[in-house]
Design a protein around this motif. Structure first.
Motif, PDB file in Angstrom:
ATOM      1  N   SER A  23       0.836  -1.206   0.000  1.00  0.00           N
ATOM      2  CA  SER A  23       0.000   0.000   0.000  1.00  0.00           C
ATOM      3  C   SER A  23       0.865   1.248   0.000  1.00  0.00           C
ATOM      4  O   SER A  23       0.958   1.945  -1.013  1.00  0.00           O
ATOM      5  N   SER A  24       1.548   1.536   1.107  1.00  0.00           N
ATOM      6  CA  SER A  24       2.346   2.765   1.200  1.00  0.00           C
ATOM      7  C   SER A  24       3.423   2.811   0.120  1.00  0.00           C
ATOM      8  O   SER A  24       3.606   3.822  -0.554  1.00  0.00           O
ATOM      9  N   ILE A  25       4.147   1.702  -0.047  1.00  0.00           N
ATOM     10  CA  ILE A  25       5.204   1.669  -1.049  1.00  0.00           C
ATOM     11  C   ILE A  25       4.610   1.600  -2.455  1.00  0.00           C
ATOM     12  O   ILE A  25       5.090   2.225  -3.389  1.00  0.00           O
ATOM     13  N   GLY A  26       3.527   0.835  -2.592  1.00  0.00           N
ATOM     14  CA  GLY A  26       2.902   0.673  -3.895  1.00  0.00           C
ATOM     15  C   GLY A  26       2.148   1.899  -4.378  1.00  0.00           C
ATOM     16  O   GLY A  26       1.826   1.997  -5.572  1.00  0.00           O
ATOM     17  N   ASP A  27       1.853   2.840  -3.479  1.00  0.00           N
ATOM     18  CA  ASP A  27       1.117   4.035  -3.880  1.00  0.00           C
ATOM     19  C   ASP A  27       1.872   4.831  -4.931  1.00  0.00           C
ATOM     20  O   ASP A  27       1.262   5.469  -5.802  1.00  0.00           O
ATOM     21  N   ILE A  28       3.199   4.834  -4.846  1.00  0.00           N
ATOM     22  CA  ILE A  28       3.997   5.563  -5.833  1.00  0.00           C
ATOM     23  C   ILE A  28       3.737   5.015  -7.229  1.00  0.00           C
ATOM     24  O   ILE A  28       3.520   5.764  -8.181  1.00  0.00           O
ATOM     25  N   ALA A  29       3.770   3.688  -7.358  1.00  0.00           N
ATOM     26  CA  ALA A  29       3.536   3.063  -8.668  1.00  0.00           C
ATOM     27  C   ALA A  29       2.127   3.345  -9.171  1.00  0.00           C
ATOM     28  O   ALA A  29       1.923   3.636 -10.359  1.00  0.00           O
ATOM     29  N   ARG A  30       1.133   3.268  -8.264  1.00  0.00           N
ATOM     30  CA  ARG A  30      -0.250   3.519  -8.682  1.00  0.00           C
ATOM     31  C   ARG A  30      -0.425   4.959  -9.155  1.00  0.00           C
ATOM     32  O   ARG A  30      -1.072   5.212 -10.173  1.00  0.00           O
ATOM     33  N   ASP A  31       0.154   5.891  -8.406  1.00  0.00           N
ATOM     34  CA  ASP A  31       0.044   7.298  -8.808  1.00  0.00           C
ATOM     35  C   ASP A  31       0.745   7.532 -10.148  1.00  0.00           C
ATOM     36  O   ASP A  31       0.256   8.308 -10.983  1.00  0.00           O
ATOM     37  N   ARG A  32       1.867   6.844 -10.368  1.00  0.00           N
ATOM     38  CA  ARG A  32       2.601   7.024 -11.621  1.00  0.00           C
ATOM     39  C   ARG A  32       1.792   6.487 -12.801  1.00  0.00           C
ATOM     40  O   ARG A  32       1.642   7.163 -13.820  1.00  0.00           O
ATOM     41  N   TYR A  33       1.272   5.273 -12.662  1.00  0.00           N
ATOM     42  CA  TYR A  33       0.573   4.668 -13.795  1.00  0.00           C
ATOM     43  C   TYR A  33      -0.807   5.264 -14.022  1.00  0.00           C
ATOM     44  O   TYR A  33      -1.376   5.118 -15.104  1.00  0.00           O
ATOM     45  N   MET A  34      -1.359   5.934 -13.021  1.00  0.00           N
ATOM     46  CA  MET A  34      -2.608   6.658 -13.241  1.00  0.00           C
ATOM     47  C   MET A  34      -2.357   8.056 -13.795  1.00  0.00           C
ATOM     48  O   MET A  34      -3.295   8.784 -14.120  1.00  0.00           O
ATOM     49  N   GLY A  35      -1.088   8.441 -13.869  1.00  0.00           N
ATOM     50  CA  GLY A  35      -0.728   9.722 -14.457  1.00  0.00           C
ATOM     51  C   GLY A  35      -0.883  10.915 -13.550  1.00  0.00           C
ATOM     52  O   GLY A  35      -0.839  12.065 -14.015  1.00  0.00           O
ATOM     53  N   VAL A  36      -1.041  10.678 -12.230  1.00  0.00           N
ATOM     54  CA  VAL A  36      -1.266  11.800 -11.313  1.00  0.00           C
ATOM     55  C   VAL A  36      -0.023  12.139 -10.494  1.00  0.00           C
ATOM     56  O   VAL A  36      -0.019  13.149  -9.779  1.00  0.00           O
ATOM     57  N   LEU A  37       1.018  11.324 -10.593  1.00  0.00           N
ATOM     58  CA  LEU A  37       2.196  11.568  -9.760  1.00  0.00           C
ATOM     59  C   LEU A  37       2.843  12.932 -10.012  1.00  0.00           C
ATOM     60  O   LEU A  37       3.162  13.641  -9.052  1.00  0.00           O
ATOM     61  N   PRO A  38       3.044  13.327 -11.276  1.00  0.00           N
ATOM     62  CA  PRO A  38       3.636  14.658 -11.494  1.00  0.00           C
ATOM     63  C   PRO A  38       2.793  15.794 -10.914  1.00  0.00           C
ATOM     64  O   PRO A  38       3.329  16.788 -10.406  1.00  0.00           O
ATOM     65  N   PHE A  39       1.465  15.648 -10.975  1.00  0.00           N
ATOM     66  CA  PHE A  39       0.580  16.697 -10.460  1.00  0.00           C
ATOM     67  C   PHE A  39       0.628  16.752  -8.934  1.00  0.00           C
ATOM     68  O   PHE A  39       0.596  17.830  -8.339  1.00  0.00           O
ATOM     69  N   LEU A  40       0.682  15.569  -8.292  1.00  0.00           N
ATOM     70  CA  LEU A  40       0.796  15.544  -6.837  1.00  0.00           C
ATOM     71  C   LEU A  40       2.129  16.121  -6.388  1.00  0.00           C
ATOM     72  O   LEU A  40       2.204  16.851  -5.392  1.00  0.00           O
ATOM     73  N   PHE A  41       3.171  15.800  -7.131  1.00  0.00           N
ATOM     74  CA  PHE A  41       4.513  16.254  -6.773  1.00  0.00           C
ATOM     75  C   PHE A  41       4.629  17.778  -6.834  1.00  0.00           C
ATOM     76  O   PHE A  41       5.335  18.396  -6.035  1.00  0.00           O
ATOM     77  N   THR A  42       3.927  18.371  -7.779  1.00  0.00           N
ATOM     78  CA  THR A  42       4.020  19.826  -7.971  1.00  0.00           C
ATOM     79  C   THR A  42       2.800  20.568  -7.451  1.00  0.00           C
ATOM     80  O   THR A  42       2.640  21.756  -7.720  1.00  0.00           O
ATOM     81  N   SER A  43       1.934  19.897  -6.702  1.00  0.00           N
ATOM     82  CA  SER A  43       0.715  20.536  -6.199  1.00  0.00           C
ATOM     83  C   SER A  43       1.041  21.554  -5.114  1.00  0.00           C
ATOM     84  O   SER A  43       2.111  21.503  -4.496  1.00  0.00           O
ATOM     85  N   PRO A  44       0.129  22.495  -4.859  1.00  0.00           N
ATOM     86  CA  PRO A  44       0.364  23.474  -3.784  1.00  0.00           C
ATOM     87  C   PRO A  44       0.563  22.819  -2.421  1.00  0.00           C
ATOM     88  O   PRO A  44       1.324  23.326  -1.591  1.00  0.00           O
ATOM     89  N   SER A  45      -0.127  21.696  -2.181  1.00  0.00           N
ATOM     90  CA  SER A  45       0.091  20.958  -0.937  1.00  0.00           C
ATOM     91  C   SER A  45       1.450  20.268  -1.005  1.00  0.00           C
ATOM     92  O   SER A  45       1.775  19.618  -1.994  1.00  0.00           O
ATOM     93  N   ASN A  46       2.234  20.432   0.039  1.00  0.00           N
ATOM     94  CA  ASN A  46       3.572  19.839   0.067  1.00  0.00           C
ATOM     95  C   ASN A  46       3.475  18.335  -0.141  1.00  0.00           C
ATOM     96  O   ASN A  46       2.734  17.640   0.567  1.00  0.00           O
ATOM     97  N   TYR A  47       4.243  17.802  -1.104  1.00  0.00           N
ATOM     98  CA  TYR A  47       4.180  16.365  -1.386  1.00  0.00           C
ATOM     99  C   TYR A  47       4.643  15.535  -0.186  1.00  0.00           C
ATOM    100  O   TYR A  47       4.190  14.410   0.003  1.00  0.00           O
TER     101      TYR A  47
END
Length: 259
Positions: free
Chosen positions: A69-93
């Motif tokens: 879950s915690s470790i796998g969340d990175i892969a899920r966010d990447r393959y769903m295409g939201v990781l770059p947006f989360l990384f650069t969001s106003p909320s601190n990643y």
């Protein structure tokens, strides 16, 4: 900041529960592990067999839930295409990663309850807790330790596209090296230094010490200091990893699915 963390924790717990794999590691895995470890200790004659059966299966489920879950969340966010947006969001990643890890770990702590219920229902085994205050304190330290070790590992996954491989590689070795299901004295001597730098090793020992009828205060203090020291080290590694990874990611733009 508190609002962001709290809302992320709630959303993460709902999302984790919605995944079949997480439900399996949270519910089915502790039941199966309890039966397996019970059979392992059935003729061992150890006086502490019950604690290994219940705590061991619960900690195995807790660690597996974190791995997938915690470790796998990175892969899920990447393959769903939201990781770059989360990384650069106003909320601190950083806050998002911490909140997700807290949500997963707190929810996964239910594996300890499921293991205890399974052992009581199938084998009429109950975990004797002579000092509830000590046990609760040890449990809180354990949860903090699991959170602390999960975050830097999650950060490292930002740089890799082989997250699934690493999740599976981390699962069983950590279970063995941290003494979840049997004493570390059974392992080869060369593994001891590796076990010593893993905070779940000391968390497991702290839980075992909290179950003694007569508390061994010197051992308790030493184990607690090791837990606290390693948690501080992992927090320091988290800060270091974040600075290095943030610089590399912003420079190379490596958060997308493709290279």
């Amino acid at each position: 900041m508190i609002h962001v963390i709290w809302e992320t924790i709630k959303v993460q717990m709902k999302n984790s529960w919605a995944r079949p794999m997480f439900r399996f590691t949270l519910v089915a895995s502790p039941v199966l592990n309890t039966v397996l470890i019970y059979e392992m200790f059935l003729h061992s004659g150890r006086h502490d067999a019950t604690s290994y059966i219940i705590l061991g299966s619960g900690l195995m489920g807790l660690w597996s839930s974190i791995c997938f879950s915690s470790i796998g969340d990175i892969a899920r966010d990447r393959y769903m295409g939201v990781l770059p947006f989360l990384f650069t969001s106003p909320s601190n990643y950083n806050l998002l990663i911490v909140a997700k890890t807290i949500g997963n770990t707190v929810l996964a702590s239910l594996t300890l309850v499921i293991s205890a219920v399974t052992a009581a229902g199938l084998f009429r085994l109950t975990l004797q807790i002579p000092h509830p205050g000590l046990f609760i304190a040890a449990l809180l330290v354990t949860i903090a330790g699991f959170i602390a070790i999960s975050i830097p590992i999650s950060y490292l996954m930002l740089l890799s596209r082989k997250t699934g491989l690493y999740m599976n590689v981390l699962d069983i070795p950590v279970t063995l090296l941290c003494g979840f299901v049997f004493p570390l004295s059974m392992l080869p001597s060369w593994t001891r230094p590796i076990s010593a730098v893993l905070v779940p090793t000391w968390s497991t020992r702290l839980l075992q010490l909290s179950l003694r009828i007569t508390p061994d205060w010197p051992a308790w203090r030493t184990t607690l200091l090791w837990n606290g020291g390693l948690i501080v080290v992992y927090v320091g590694l988290t800060a270091l990893f974040w600075r290095v990874i943030e610089h590399r990611v912003r420079q190379q733009a490596t958060l997308e699915v493709n290279e």
